[in-house]
Design a protein around this motif. Structure first.
Motif, short mmCIF file in Angstrom:
data_model
loop_
_atom_site.label_atom_id
_atom_site.label_comp_id
_atom_site.label_asym_id
_atom_site.label_seq_id
_atom_site.Cartn_x
_atom_site.Cartn_y
_atom_site.Cartn_z
N ALA A 95 0.83 -1.20 0.00
CA ALA A 95 0.00 0.00 0.00
C ALA A 95 0.87 1.26 0.00
O ALA A 95 0.55 2.25 -0.69
CB ALA A 95 -0.92 -0.01 1.21
N ALA B 30 -3.80 -2.64 -4.80
CA ALA B 30 -3.59 -1.42 -4.02
C ALA B 30 -3.49 -0.19 -4.92
O ALA B 30 -4.04 0.87 -4.60
CB ALA B 30 -2.32 -1.57 -3.18
N LEU C 299 -6.96 -4.03 4.27
CA LEU C 299 -6.52 -2.81 3.61
C LEU C 299 -7.76 -1.97 3.35
O LEU C 299 -8.68 -2.41 2.65
CB LEU C 299 -5.80 -3.13 2.29
CG LEU C 299 -5.54 -1.93 1.37
CD1 LEU C 299 -4.60 -0.93 2.03
CD2 LEU C 299 -4.97 -2.40 0.03
#
Length: 361
Positions: A218, A256, A287
């Motif tokens: 990320a 991501a 996430l």
């Protein structure tokens, strides 16, 4: 597959029932016969004037014909009863077979819907109905995807053809503008093709799983897209600890990147914010990418993960994708046995949460 003809299951069950009844009856007669023989002498014995005691020969002549008649009756009864019982027991299987044949011809809307209390046949019918429902939804999704992909791929080709026709008919115009527009259209077609390839790879799960840190992925995606965010005046905030999981580093990087890119593009220009956070739970890692933006309805949000669904109320710019961003995220998440959740923010914008399994051990 071609197979040699054989006996039906109903006939096999009928013969099995009848055979079992015959064996049981024969054993019962044998027990009766042995029991009677214990009390019947071999030869007639006369102790006093009057009728003599029956011998075994007399009993044999009296017992065997009636026993044979009874066995024939039991055989007929077993065959008829077995045939009816087998038909009743196999009736649910016949309905499932008919539904299977209909599904094989392409009719996926049919359902068995077997009524009654739960048993093995009803569990099989329910599982078959659930499988048909999933297949029908998958086929419908694939048909929509094929139609949308064809439309999206046809658009840049049509634009290119139009530009070339205009350039051929109006040779006084400069080539620089034509080259720039053709370059832009061709780049969009390449982006779409690459997105389709990534989507196909995720759907097929053709990748090697490795131990990765989702927080680092990320962070890398955020750093890569930071210039676009700065250009639009979007502030990005990241937080989270080490987030280990197992999967494809390349696909998770794509996941991501798509999430952060969507959060930047579909935001409030000059005053927007993107929050990227990772967290660890008992058996999963998460996430979450959240962004400000226009208010979205739950109905609109529920369609954003479908291929080529961009959302008519979402802000578009030159950096907008080809409409496969969240669809790719959804496929990558499912390929990693995870779950994707899209939630509209009360103040506007979107919150996307990807939950993946934590590594075992």
């Amino acid at each position: 597959m071609d197979r040699a003809p054989g006996l039906s299951v109903r006939l096999k069950l009928t013969l099995s029932y009848a055979g079992f009844v015959m064996v049981a009856s024969a054993m019962l007669l044998a027990v009766v016969w042995v029991f009677l023989l214990r009390y019947v002498p071999d030869r007639a014995m006369v102790f006093a004037p009057g009728p003599s005691i029956p011998t075994r020969s007399d009993l044999l002549r009296a017992f065997v014909p009636k026993a044979a008649i009874m066995l024939v009756f039991v055989l007929v009864f077993g065959l008829l009863g077995g045939w009816l019982l087998a038909g009743q027991m196999l009736a649910p299987l016949t309905r499932i077979t008919d539904a299977t044949r209909m599904a094989a011809t392409g009719s996926l809307a049919h359902r068995v819907r077997l009524e009654g209390r739960s048993d093995e046949f009803r569990e099989l019918a329910d599982a078959f109905d659930a499988m048909l429902a999933r297949l029908e939804a998958h086929v419908a999704e694939q048909q929509r995807f094929a139609a949308n992909a064809s439309h999206e791929l046809r658009t840049p080709l049509a634009i290119t053809q139009t530009l070339l026709d205009v350039a051929r008919n109006d040779q006084s115009r400069g080539n620089d503008e034509l080259v720039d527009r053709l370059h832009f259209v061709n780049s969009r077609a390449i982006d779409l093709t690459e997105a389709l390839l990534v989507l196909s790879r995720a759907d097929q799960r053709s990748f090697v799983r490795e131990h990765v840190d989702l927080s680092l992925i990320a962070e890398e995606a955020t750093e890569t897209l930071l210039p676009i965010a700065e250009e639009r005046g979007i502030n990005i905030e990241t937080s989270g600890d080490v987030t280990p999981t197992v999967g494809s580093p390349a696909l998770l990087q794509q996941l991501a990147t798509n999430l952060v890119h969507n959060a930047i593009v579909h935001n409030l220009a000059g005053q927007g914010t993107v929050w990227v956070t990772t967290s660890v739970h008992d058996k999963s890692v998460v996430l979450a990418v959240e962004n400000t933006g226009e208010k979205l309805t739950p109905q609109l949000v529920s369609t954003l993960a479908e291929p080529f669904q961009r959302g008519s109320k979402r802000i578009r710019t030159d950096h907008a994708g080809v409409g496969l961003g969240l669809a790719i995220v959804k496929s990558i998440t499912q390929a990693h046995d995870g779950t994707l959740t899209l939630t509209p923010r009360a103040t506007g914008g979107l919150c996307v949460t990807v939950q993946l399994p934590a590594p075992s051990g």
